[in-house]
Design a protein around this motif. Structure first.
Motif: not given
Length: 264
Positions: A61-67, A166-171, A218-224, A226-234
């Motif tokens: 639970d240490a990465l909450e609320p981001y993961m 971020i571009e690499a992740a999203l493409t 990322y699906y449970l936290d961010y559904r589809n 991906k942009s939000k997931y990648v930005n939260v990671f960074m």
């Protein structure tokens, strides 16, 4: 490398190594089979060591609320665990691969771009261990000291690197991974996109950080989204502290010249 033992007589990992049990060393296309040992009773017994599920370097639970803990339970406790078990079942049937380190196993089973059946599970075990260690509670922001200077040298600025990552992740098409790597021959950092289980060590590059772009990450936290997931990671998850340690270690093999990468 994390090991689990299976045998009629199962020593601890430290005892397993201390008794001088010969792990196979890869040599061309051949590897030495594991040897049989005698138990204290004089009975011959097979001793085999397999890979264990390594825990992340923080509570689930240490990465909450981001993961969320739920994502970690499903991702680490489910998908990652299944890769470990799948690999061990394959190794039960193929002792030619027995005793290799995980990195050796990945390079051998990659088979110069013609992967053997064991490659997917082996690479995914390594990838997930590396991914968990690429994050930390309170992560994100930007690197400091020599790692930042190296990023600025190779990408122009940290902002430029961040945009390209971020571009690499999203493409990235389909499922796969995005990596920050050190290309040893060229002595520079680069961003790599890989599909499915492939990781940059098969090209003899040194990974410094990775992002899992499989949907289950990322699906449970961010559904589809991906942009939000990648930005939260960074912004909140990536561990530049770990990336710093990795590039310092890499300098044992690669002389980066200027800028020097200080430990602290």
């Amino acid at each position: 490398m994390s090991w689990a033992c299976c045998s009629n007589i199962c020593p601890s990992t430290s005892n397993f190594l201390a008794i001088g049990y010969d792990l196979k060393r890869f040599n061309g296309n051949k590897a030495q089979r594991p040897k049989r040992r005698l138990s204290k009773s004089g009975r011959e017994t097979d001793i085999c060591a397999y890979y264990g599920l390594k825990t992340p370097p923080y509570e689930l639970d240490a990465l909450e609320p981001y993961m969320s803990q739920k994502t970690l339970e499903k991702h680490w406790g489910g998908h990652h665990h299944n890769y470990v078990e799948g690999l061990n079942k394959q190794l039960e049937r193929n002792d030619v691969l027995y005793g290799l380190t995980m990195e050796e196993l990945i390079k051998v089973t990659y088979n110069n771009g013609n992967p053997l059946p064991e490659f997917n599970n082996a690479a995914q075990v390594w990838n997930h261990d590396f991914f968990w260690e690429s994050m930390q509670p309170g992560g994100g922001h930007q690197p400091v000291l020599g790692l930042l200077k190296q990023i600025e040298k190779d990408f122009g600025s940290f902002t430029n690197f961040r945009e390209k990552f971020i571009e690499a992740a999203l493409t990235l098409f389909g499922s796969g991974w995005v990596w920050l790597v050190l290309i040893k021959d060229e002595k520079r950092l680069a961003i790599r996109k890989t599909s499915n289980a492939i990781n940059p060590i098969v090209w003899d590059e040194i990974p410094l950080m990775s992002l899992d772009m499989w949907e289950h990450s990322y699906y449970l936290d961010y559904r589809n989204d991906k942009s939000k997931y990648v930005n939260v990671f960074m912004n909140h998850l990536v561990s530049w502290d770990v990336a710093m340690v990795r590039i310092v270690r890499a300098q044992a093999f690669v002389n980066l010249g200027e800028p020097n990468i200080p430990v602290a």
